[in-house]
Scaffold this active site. Structure first.
Site, mmCIF file in Angstrom:
data_model
loop_
_atom_site.group_PDB
_atom_site.id
_atom_site.type_symbol
_atom_site.label_atom_id
_atom_site.label_comp_id
_atom_site.label_asym_id
_atom_site.label_seq_id
_atom_site.Cartn_x
_atom_site.Cartn_y
_atom_site.Cartn_z
ATOM 1 C CG ASP A 212 13.389 7.452 6.048
ATOM 2 O OD1 ASP A 212 12.146 7.556 6.106
ATOM 3 O OD2 ASP A 212 13.988 6.392 6.315
ATOM 4 C CE LYS B 115 3.996 4.353 3.017
ATOM 5 N NZ LYS B 115 4.382 4.803 4.377
ATOM 6 C CD GLU C 37 14.290 6.824 2.264
ATOM 7 O OE1 GLU C 37 13.068 6.886 2.375
ATOM 8 O OE2 GLU C 37 14.928 5.747 2.243
ATOM 9 C CE LYS D 244 11.204 5.677 0.065
ATOM 10 N NZ LYS D 244 9.815 5.443 0.556
ATOM 11 N NE ARG E 267 -22.964 1.110 -2.350
ATOM 12 C CZ ARG E 267 -23.057 2.014 -1.401
ATOM 13 N NH1 ARG E 267 -22.018 2.775 -1.101
ATOM 14 N NH2 ARG E 267 -24.184 2.200 -0.768
#
Length: 279
Positions: free
Chosen positions: A218, A131, A196, A163, A96
């Site tokens: 962005d 992410k 950014e 950012k 698994r």
């Protein structure tokens, strides 16, 4: 990075097996030897073969793995990627975890490869993001590379990316960049700096500064991206980010950007179907 992978494998076995795989232990003799093969059930790009080898070896070094299809290859239903021989108890207890890792990595490699094909003929490269599934980042970013994409950065430690929140808390772009440069000098670190920007005014501020390596546009429209690339005129690397999809990535690439980052490579991927069966 190997240490992180070792920790993930150990944690995953602890999570799955606990104080013992009582199903296997109750019906399979410790002396039983067998073979299992990995059968591909869906077309795509295979990834995680070497990770599977590590999983088997970590659990039981006596397991023998014969590989027929390597990472990065195109696979189709019915293909046999590898055969593993060893204790049947070991085959059952590693099944698994190996499948979870390989199915997810192969899904990421497959979707990444599809994005990469859309960029053929341009200089643009597709980037991943942070992410990722907690604890599985190294594996997932490896899958992006196997699929033909590039890693933006592994984590918060191998690049400085200023950012919107960093910039706002620091009081502006010049302040944030100046502090980042001073920090790198003080700590003796050689880190690329990316900034950014949300509009053309912020882009102009970045271009007025020394020591910035890349600018991230962005949520710019395609039209504004094309204009921004003209303004930058090769002085910095240019990355497009924010809401870029499978249907729109080619348009951004044709604007002349160097990179397009796509969170969907890892945050919402569909696993590639495969199974591990006795043979």
């Amino acid at each position: 990075m190997k240490e992180l992978i070792d920790q993930l494998i150990s944690l995953s076995f602890a999570e799955d097996i606990g104080d013992g795989d009582h199903t296997t232990l109750s019906c399979i003799p410790d002396s039983a030897i067998g073979k299992s093969r990995l059968i591909i059930k869906e077309e795509g790009i295979i990834a995680g073969v070497e990770m599977a080898r590590e999983i088997f070896h970590r659990f039981d070094p006596t397991m023998k793995m014969e590989v027929y299809i390597n990472d990065g290859a195109h696979v189709k239903p019915g293909d046999i990627a590898f055969v593993v021989e060893g204790k049947v108890q070991s085959l059952l207890q590693t099944e698994r975890l190996m499948l979870n890792v390989m199915q997810r990595m192969s899904g990421i490699a497959t979707i990444t490869n599809e994005y990469v094909k859309l960029l053929e003929g341009t200089k643009c490269r597709v980037l991943d993001t942070r992410k990722t599934t907690p604890g599985m980042r190294i594996m997932e970013k490896d899958a992006v590379r196997i699929g033909g994409g590039c890693n933006h950065r592994i984590g918060l430690f191998d690049m400085i990316l200023l950012k919107d929140n960093h910039i706002d808390f620091a009081g502006g772009i010049p302040q944030a960049v100046s502090r980042a440069q001073a920090y790198c000098k003080e700590k003796g670190k050689s880190l690329k700096i990316e900034v950014e920007v949300r509009n053309f005014d912020e882009l102009d501020q970045v271009l007025d500064l020394e020591g910035v390596d890349r600018v991230m546009l962005d949520n710019f429209s395609v039209e504004n991206t094309r204009k921004a690339v003209e303004i930058v005129n090769g002085r910095l690397e240019v990355e497009s980010s924010g809401g870029i999809t499978f249907d729109t990535i080619r348009s951004y690439a044709e604007c002349g950007v160097d990179y397009v980052s796509v969170g969907a490579l890892t945050h919402s991927v569909k696993s590639l179907d495969m199974s591990f069966k006795a043979c």
